[in-house]
Scaffold this active site. Sequence first.
Site, PDB file in Angstrom:
ATOM      1  N   GLU A  42       0.320  -6.680   4.230  1.00  9.66           N
ATOM      2  CA  GLU A  42      -0.682  -6.497   3.176  1.00  9.66           C
ATOM      3  C   GLU A  42      -2.091  -6.420   3.746  1.00  9.66           C
ATOM      4  OE1 GLU A  42       0.500  -5.118   0.355  1.00  9.66           O
ATOM      5  OE2 GLU A  42       1.713  -6.911   0.079  1.00  9.66           O
ATOM      6  N   THR A  44      -3.092  -4.436   5.783  1.00  8.61           N
ATOM      7  CA  THR A  44      -3.061  -3.975   7.173  1.00  8.61           C
ATOM      8  C   THR A  44      -3.280  -2.471   7.261  1.00  8.61           C
ATOM      9  OG1 THR A  44      -0.672  -4.028   6.885  1.00  8.61           O
ATOM     10  CG2 THR A  44      -1.635  -5.797   8.183  1.00  8.61           C
ATOM     11  N   SER A 141       1.267   2.463  -9.667  1.00  9.23           N
ATOM     12  CA  SER A 141       1.388   3.518 -10.685  1.00  9.23           C
ATOM     13  C   SER A 141       0.449   4.665 -10.327  1.00  9.23           C
ATOM     14  CB  SER A 141       1.062   2.969 -12.075  1.00  9.23           C
ATOM     15  OG  SER A 141      -0.252   2.448 -12.100  1.00  9.23           O
ATOM     16  N   SER A 142      -0.681   4.361  -9.709  1.00 12.84           N
ATOM     17  CA  SER A 142      -1.622   5.440  -9.375  1.00 12.84           C
ATOM     18  C   SER A 142      -1.058   6.344  -8.278  1.00 12.84           C
ATOM     19  CB  SER A 142      -2.989   4.879  -9.003  1.00 12.84           C
ATOM     20  OG  SER A 142      -2.862   3.847  -8.081  1.00 12.84           O
ATOM     21  N   ASP A 186       0.450   3.226  -0.100  1.00 11.40           N
ATOM     22  CA  ASP A 186       1.153   3.473  -1.359  1.00 11.40           C
ATOM     23  C   ASP A 186       1.652   4.910  -1.448  1.00 11.40           C
ATOM     24  OD1 ASP A 186       0.223   0.932  -1.768  1.00 11.40           O
ATOM     25  OD2 ASP A 186      -1.357   1.526  -3.161  1.00 11.40           O
TER      26      ASP A 186
HETATM   27  C1  GLA Z   1      -3.337  -1.516  -2.468  1.00 11.15           C
HETATM   28  C2  GLA Z   1      -3.856  -0.306  -1.708  1.00 11.15           C
HETATM   29  C3  GLA Z   1      -3.093  -0.120  -0.397  1.00 11.15           C
HETATM   30  C4  GLA Z   1      -3.046  -1.411   0.412  1.00 11.15           C
HETATM   31  C5  GLA Z   1      -2.632  -2.589  -0.461  1.00 11.15           C
HETATM   32  C6  GLA Z   1      -2.740  -3.900   0.250  1.00 11.15           C
HETATM   33  O1  GLA Z   1      -2.019  -1.289  -2.887  1.00 11.15           O
HETATM   34  O2  GLA Z   1      -3.713   0.863  -2.486  1.00 11.15           O
HETATM   35  O3  GLA Z   1      -3.680   0.916   0.341  1.00 11.15           O
HETATM   36  O4  GLA Z   1      -4.282  -1.649   1.034  1.00 11.15           O
HETATM   37  O5  GLA Z   1      -3.405  -2.662  -1.660  1.00 11.15           O
HETATM   38  O6  GLA Z   1      -1.800  -3.991   1.252  1.00 11.15           O
END
Ligand code: GLA
Length: 395
Positions: A42, A44, A141-142, A186
């Site tokens: 997370e 990272t 969701s985005s 994501d």
């Molecule tokens: C959100 C962001 C990702 C990532 C996470 C944390 O989901 O969209 O790019 O930075 O937070 O790991």
Amino acid sequence: MTPTDTAGTAGAAAVAVAFTAHFGHAPDGLWQAPGRVNLIGEHTDYNEGLVLPFAIDRTTTVAVAARSDRRVLLASAFGAAAPVEFDLDTFNPETFEPGPAGAWAAYPAGVAWELERAGVSVPGFELFVSSDVPVGAGLSSSAALECAVASALAALAGADLAATDLADIGRRAENNVVGAPTGIMDQYASMLGAEDCAVYLDCRDGSFARVPLGLEEAGLVCLVIDTKVSHAHASGGYAARRASCARGAELMGVAALRDLGAADLPRAESILDGETFRRVRHIVHENERVARTAGLLESRGAAAIGALLDASHRSMRDDFEISCPELDLAVDTARAAGAIGARMTGGGFGGSAIALVPGPDIGRVEEAVQQAFAGHGFRAPDIFAVRAAAGARRL
Ligand code: GLA
């Protein structure tokens, strides 16, 4: 055909029907992209580090038709009845104001704009979107919307872009048009997911491998506990964490925190202020945990990764400080009731936790978490199982 495929087909047919009701003709095609959970790794991604997310069996579907002009009409199952409209030739991300009921429209508009900036000539189009990825739950969701739209528009434009290019278009739309300073995790998860696999991604060079999760073989189910505490990445904490990491890297004289290892921590502690040091320590240890989790999945299977998930949660709670009382309660209660490991997932400050739970303990964990939330006067969470599913595709 699995039960999910059947549901997906029925859902897709409904999206095509809704498109036709809105626009008076059938769509040219339907595209679908999933949300994700992050198993581990997370914050990272924007530190050029390692992540291990997987695409889930919750998806966003878009029905799309090309137009012969440059107009764009965007309608949805969840927004205002009238479509959001704009013209590709006059679109300006600075002044685009779809209004509160159409706020979601910034994502498809942003994708169209970024595709054009990348040299793809996008035709005008009509689009209808429907989704069962909960919004604001930390399940991307985005990214699901961006990746479904990017896949659709690239196909309409006849552009032959790699899945990783489409992921990057989605991220740029989110950064530059929506205004959320997020990383690449994501969109990569949504584009590259595969059945029963996590995506082990190196965010420095974009190289990735699909790592079998083997939850079923291990007798485990991944439960999502959506705390209903909504997070907002465009503001506040997320950007502040990003800034702390950038500061830490600069003071340590490295291009990105990815370049630091455990051996660098004593020096980091001696030159950084206490808060920046804790942010840096989280990133350094989290990268190590991602690599170890991927290794353990391959060597010993999912039953062996629980302690790493727990350690990741503690690090996010104490060092990176992105958890909240509801997430901590979800994690602690799930563990006490039988989960072999649990952690918050996603950007933090709300959203969801995940828990790996042995099949026979699912009911007990759900009940314990619901009771604990009620006992604390928290809103009732949504608790549901997710499977690792395929990435974006044309239906
Ligand atoms: C959100 C962001 C990702 C990532 C996470 C944390 O989901 O969209 O790019 O930075 O937070 O790991």
